[in-house]
Design an enzyme around this catalytic site. Sequence first.
Site, PDB file in Angstrom:
ATOM      1  N   TYR A 104       0.829  -1.206   0.000  1.00  0.00           N
ATOM      2  CA  TYR A 104       0.000   0.000   0.000  1.00  0.00           C
ATOM      3  C   TYR A 104       0.866   1.260   0.000  1.00  0.00           C
ATOM      4  O   TYR A 104       0.561   2.234  -0.684  1.00  0.00           O
ATOM      5  CB  TYR A 104      -0.949   0.022   1.211  1.00  0.00           C
ATOM      6  CG  TYR A 104      -1.723   1.313   1.268  1.00  0.00           C
ATOM      7  CD1 TYR A 104      -2.812   1.524   0.428  1.00  0.00           C
ATOM      8  CD2 TYR A 104      -1.338   2.355   2.113  1.00  0.00           C
ATOM      9  CE1 TYR A 104      -3.495   2.727   0.434  1.00  0.00           C
ATOM     10  CE2 TYR A 104      -2.018   3.557   2.121  1.00  0.00           C
ATOM     11  CZ  TYR A 104      -3.091   3.740   1.280  1.00  0.00           C
ATOM     12  OH  TYR A 104      -3.753   4.936   1.275  1.00  0.00           O
ATOM     13  N   ARG A 150       7.838   7.413   3.857  1.00  0.00           N
ATOM     14  CA  ARG A 150       8.061   5.978   3.996  1.00  0.00           C
ATOM     15  C   ARG A 150       8.905   5.637   5.217  1.00  0.00           C
ATOM     16  O   ARG A 150       8.693   4.603   5.855  1.00  0.00           O
ATOM     17  CB  ARG A 150       8.707   5.431   2.712  1.00  0.00           C
ATOM     18  CG  ARG A 150       7.718   5.300   1.559  1.00  0.00           C
ATOM     19  CD  ARG A 150       8.399   4.855   0.284  1.00  0.00           C
ATOM     20  NE  ARG A 150       7.402   4.563  -0.756  1.00  0.00           N
ATOM     21  CZ  ARG A 150       7.718   4.284  -2.028  1.00  0.00           C
ATOM     22  NH1 ARG A 150       8.986   4.274  -2.405  1.00  0.00           N
ATOM     23  NH2 ARG A 150       6.770   4.033  -2.903  1.00  0.00           N
ATOM     24  N   TYR A 207      -7.547  15.364  -0.472  1.00  0.00           N
ATOM     25  CA  TYR A 207      -7.944  14.772  -1.752  1.00  0.00           C
ATOM     26  C   TYR A 207      -9.340  15.312  -2.014  1.00  0.00           C
ATOM     27  O   TYR A 207     -10.260  15.079  -1.220  1.00  0.00           O
ATOM     28  CB  TYR A 207      -7.985  13.243  -1.677  1.00  0.00           C
ATOM     29  CG  TYR A 207      -6.637  12.570  -1.717  1.00  0.00           C
ATOM     30  CD1 TYR A 207      -5.806  12.700  -2.827  1.00  0.00           C
ATOM     31  CD2 TYR A 207      -6.194  11.777  -0.652  1.00  0.00           C
ATOM     32  CE1 TYR A 207      -4.577  12.066  -2.873  1.00  0.00           C
ATOM     33  CE2 TYR A 207      -4.968  11.138  -0.689  1.00  0.00           C
ATOM     34  CZ  TYR A 207      -4.163  11.291  -1.800  1.00  0.00           C
ATOM     35  OH  TYR A 207      -2.946  10.662  -1.853  1.00  0.00           O
ATOM     36  N   THR A 230      -3.534  17.696  -2.864  1.00  0.00           N
ATOM     37  CA  THR A 230      -2.755  16.817  -3.733  1.00  0.00           C
ATOM     38  C   THR A 230      -3.373  16.829  -5.122  1.00  0.00           C
ATOM     39  O   THR A 230      -4.547  16.482  -5.290  1.00  0.00           O
ATOM     40  CB  THR A 230      -2.715  15.389  -3.174  1.00  0.00           C
ATOM     41  OG1 THR A 230      -1.996  15.393  -1.936  1.00  0.00           O
ATOM     42  CG2 THR A 230      -2.012  14.447  -4.143  1.00  0.00           C
ATOM     43  N   ARG A 256       0.190   0.384 -10.903  1.00  0.00           N
ATOM     44  CA  ARG A 256       1.191  -0.192 -10.007  1.00  0.00           C
ATOM     45  C   ARG A 256       1.089  -1.711 -10.060  1.00  0.00           C
ATOM     46  O   ARG A 256       0.224  -2.315  -9.397  1.00  0.00           O
ATOM     47  CB  ARG A 256       0.974   0.318  -8.583  1.00  0.00           C
ATOM     48  CG  ARG A 256       0.955   1.849  -8.492  1.00  0.00           C
ATOM     49  CD  ARG A 256       0.469   2.353  -7.139  1.00  0.00           C
ATOM     50  NE  ARG A 256       0.337   3.810  -7.140  1.00  0.00           N
ATOM     51  CZ  ARG A 256      -0.189   4.513  -6.141  1.00  0.00           C
ATOM     52  NH1 ARG A 256      -0.636   3.892  -5.056  1.00  0.00           N
ATOM     53  NH2 ARG A 256      -0.280   5.832  -6.226  1.00  0.00           N
ATOM     54  N   SER A 300      -3.575  12.805   6.096  1.00  0.00           N
ATOM     55  CA  SER A 300      -4.138  12.445   4.797  1.00  0.00           C
ATOM     56  C   SER A 300      -5.658  12.326   4.857  1.00  0.00           C
ATOM     57  O   SER A 300      -6.226  11.862   5.845  1.00  0.00           O
ATOM     58  CB  SER A 300      -3.546  11.109   4.325  1.00  0.00           C
ATOM     59  OG  SER A 300      -4.234  10.613   3.194  1.00  0.00           O
ATOM     60  N   HIS A 312       4.902  12.030  -5.968  1.00  0.00           N
ATOM     61  CA  HIS A 312       4.183  11.019  -5.186  1.00  0.00           C
ATOM     62  C   HIS A 312       5.055   9.788  -4.961  1.00  0.00           C
ATOM     63  O   HIS A 312       4.592   8.645  -5.037  1.00  0.00           O
ATOM     64  CB  HIS A 312       2.870  10.627  -5.863  1.00  0.00           C
ATOM     65  CG  HIS A 312       1.739  10.392  -4.898  1.00  0.00           C
ATOM     66  ND1 HIS A 312       0.925  11.398  -4.445  1.00  0.00           N
ATOM     67  CD2 HIS A 312       1.302   9.262  -4.274  1.00  0.00           C
ATOM     68  CE1 HIS A 312       0.017  10.902  -3.607  1.00  0.00           C
ATOM     69  NE2 HIS A 312       0.237   9.603  -3.479  1.00  0.00           N
ATOM     70  N   LYS A 370       0.247  20.173  -3.699  1.00  0.00           N
ATOM     71  CA  LYS A 370       1.231  19.086  -3.593  1.00  0.00           C
ATOM     72  C   LYS A 370       1.202  18.251  -4.872  1.00  0.00           C
ATOM     73  O   LYS A 370       0.126  17.816  -5.298  1.00  0.00           O
ATOM     74  CB  LYS A 370       0.928  18.202  -2.382  1.00  0.00           C
ATOM     75  CG  LYS A 370       1.901  17.046  -2.189  1.00  0.00           C
ATOM     76  CD  LYS A 370       1.556  16.269  -0.925  1.00  0.00           C
ATOM     77  CE  LYS A 370       2.525  15.118  -0.700  1.00  0.00           C
ATOM     78  NZ  LYS A 370       2.300  14.016  -1.671  1.00  0.00           N
TER      79      LYS A 370
END
Length: 434
Positions: A56, A372, A180, A206, A215, A138, A317, A293
């Site tokens: 994810y 991350r 978002y 964003t 992905r 987020s 991103h 962003k």
Amino acid sequence: MDADNKPKGPSPHYSLYQRQVFRKGGEQGVLPSFSVHPEQLQDSTKKKLNDRAYFYANSNAGLGWTDHANREAFYHWRIIPRMLVDTNVRDLSVNLFGHRIPAPILFAPIGINKLYSPEGELVPAKIAGELGLPYCLSTAASQSIEDVAAANDAGAASTKGPITGQDNENVKSPRFFQLYMGHDDDVTVSLLTRAWNSGFDVCMLTVDTWQLGWRPTDIDIANYVFYYPGTPGNEMGESDTTFMRKYGNELSDDKGTWIDKCVWHGKAHTWDKVRWVVKEWHRISGGRPFLLKGIQTGADAQSALEVGCAGVVVSNHAGRQVDGAISSLDALEDVVNAVGGKTTILFDSGIRTGSDVFKAIALGADAVLVGRLWVWGMSHEGEAGCRHVMKSLLADLDITMTVSGYRSIAEDVKRHALKRCAQGTMPEWPRTRL
């Protein structure tokens, strides 16, 4: 290293965390339970989590070339050390939208943190509060806006030393809200109002991820947690009275309603819509900063200023949207040339070490976002793991500053501190890249 009689400066002596780790090992035989070497940390995180949780936050677009480019770009910029400079007192602090923060690092917005720790977003929010660093929440979070704000304040309250006051009297620790934006304006206004009322006094929209990129590692395992029963992901929508009034019945029949309508809806916005949401945020917040962003060109950065934005986040991103795109660090140069000195420029995508932070600042960023790394840390030990990783990054930056001869992050870390070396190839970590 001598920890006594350290002269006090604008920033904490983050470097002493190294000594703390060493002494704990030497005196108590207690070693860290996981490595903070970024490559080893990523590898051990994959072993800790199941595939759905790991990918994810770690899947990349296409072949992963943009993610690779993000890291390779840092390799080609080299720090120029200076000797015999009095760096006994370092100043890592920066001013950001009325906040005086002790180091130029923000917690990047990452969704569904319950995949990594049962407490979800409460973990990084608390640690960010402890450290006095801005936390970005987020829209895809797995905790409510209000609960995250409370955790952030609790973290700040547990730490000695004041955090600078801001325009919103309810704020006790710097926190930003990442939006978002769906196509239901009522829900958007509700989210922004809740964020402001909960002390989030900067908003960043964003603009690069209204549609998820391709992905393959997610495709291979149909990794879209929002469609699976008994999984987190709808908490932000379920805690929003406007969304539930309009879509609650639909959500009870279709678990993907929140994410499909209000987060990754697949329907592009335009600059006209940005003008509208900037005005709405300014109305709600009394004119507090609004950022975009996902900006990767100087032209888009200039357009952001023209529609009323107070800054941009240079980001691809983390290489998760467009495969084969330019690195975020390369995009930074174009953005700085276009709007440097006119607006606040934040940097995101690819930060792993203190030297990476140094390089991004030297190339024109005012501060950086880290994502991350703290996800990997909390995946190991929750609060303790998140705290260890972020304190290690701060120590790394502080030590890099002192041993390379740069006292002030704002005054000394400029373009002249770097040399670009186009030759050579970034060494590959000995593992299979996904």
